[in-house]
Design a protein around this motif. Structure first.
Motif, PDB file in Angstrom:
ATOM      1  N   GLU A  71      59.266  -2.788  19.979  1.00 29.58           N
ATOM      2  CA  GLU A  71      57.834  -2.649  19.660  1.00 29.58           C
ATOM      3  C   GLU A  71      57.524  -1.242  19.153  1.00 29.58           C
ATOM      4  O   GLU A  71      56.709  -1.073  18.246  1.00 29.58           O
ATOM      5  N   ASN A  87      50.945  -9.137  26.402  1.00 29.83           N
ATOM      6  CA  ASN A  87      52.292  -8.980  25.843  1.00 29.83           C
ATOM      7  C   ASN A  87      52.297  -8.310  24.486  1.00 29.83           C
ATOM      8  O   ASN A  87      53.344  -8.203  23.861  1.00 29.83           O
ATOM      9  N   TYR A  95      50.596  -1.676  26.113  1.00 27.81           N
ATOM     10  CA  TYR A  95      50.537  -3.128  25.962  1.00 27.81           C
ATOM     11  C   TYR A  95      49.215  -3.648  26.500  1.00 27.81           C
ATOM     12  O   TYR A  95      48.729  -3.193  27.538  1.00 27.81           O
ATOM     13  N   ALA A 136      52.014  -5.188  21.966  1.00 33.51           N
ATOM     14  CA  ALA A 136      52.098  -3.727  21.844  1.00 33.51           C
ATOM     15  C   ALA A 136      50.939  -3.261  20.971  1.00 33.51           C
ATOM     16  O   ALA A 136      50.790  -3.718  19.841  1.00 33.51           O
TER      17      ALA A 136
END
Length: 153
Positions: free
Chosen positions: A12, A54, A51, A56
């Motif tokens: 991420e 879930n 976050y 980013a």
């Protein structure tokens, strides 16, 4: 909002940095190649990814600059998510982590074509300093520093 400590291998983080670099290519124009050489992420060991569930939603990092100072790097929140305090939270988490590791000061560089970043750093207590290191004499760079207080951040 969850802030996860990780490193530059986090997928991420890599994706967010790609978005950051795309934005900077536009903002920096002809100067982008100069700045890009200082923004490699392959050796950054201290990364925060924020976050929401879930997803980013932002990132930032630091690397050692001297025995008591870290350099804040790769701060980014996608434009559609800005104005919600995500970047401020990431910056505070980075400062806290640096303090835990024994550092007493943070420095950073941003470009004069990044008014959102400049406003974030000023709002967060950073003061403009003479350009350091590779940014000395670079007219489009603005450098900042902040002393990390001895008390809890």
């Amino acid at each position: 909002m969850e802030h996860r400590r990780t490193d530059s291998t986090n997928p991420e983080f890599i994706s967010l940095v790609a978005l950051l670099d795309a934005d900077l290519r536009i903002r920096d124009g002809a100067d982008h190649a100069f700045y890009a050489q200082f923004n490699k992420i392959d050796t950054i060991k201290n990364v925060i990814v924020a976050y929401e569930g879930n997803e980013a939603v932002g990132c930032g990092a630091f690397k050692g600059f001297s025995d008591d100072t870290v350099e804040i790097k790769r701060m980014f929140v996608p434009e559609s998510l800005r104005g919600r305090g995500i970047a401020s939270g990431i910056l505070k988490s980075l400062e806290h982590w640096a303090k835990e590791l024994g550092y007493h000061k943070t420095i950073l560089e941003t470009g004069n074509q990044q008014p959102e970043a400049i406003a974030l750093y000023q709002k967060s207590g950073y003061k403009v300093i003479p350009n350091f290191g590779q940014y000395a004499g670079v007219e489009n760079s603005i450098c900042f520093e902040k002393s990390l207080p001895d008390e809890r951040l």
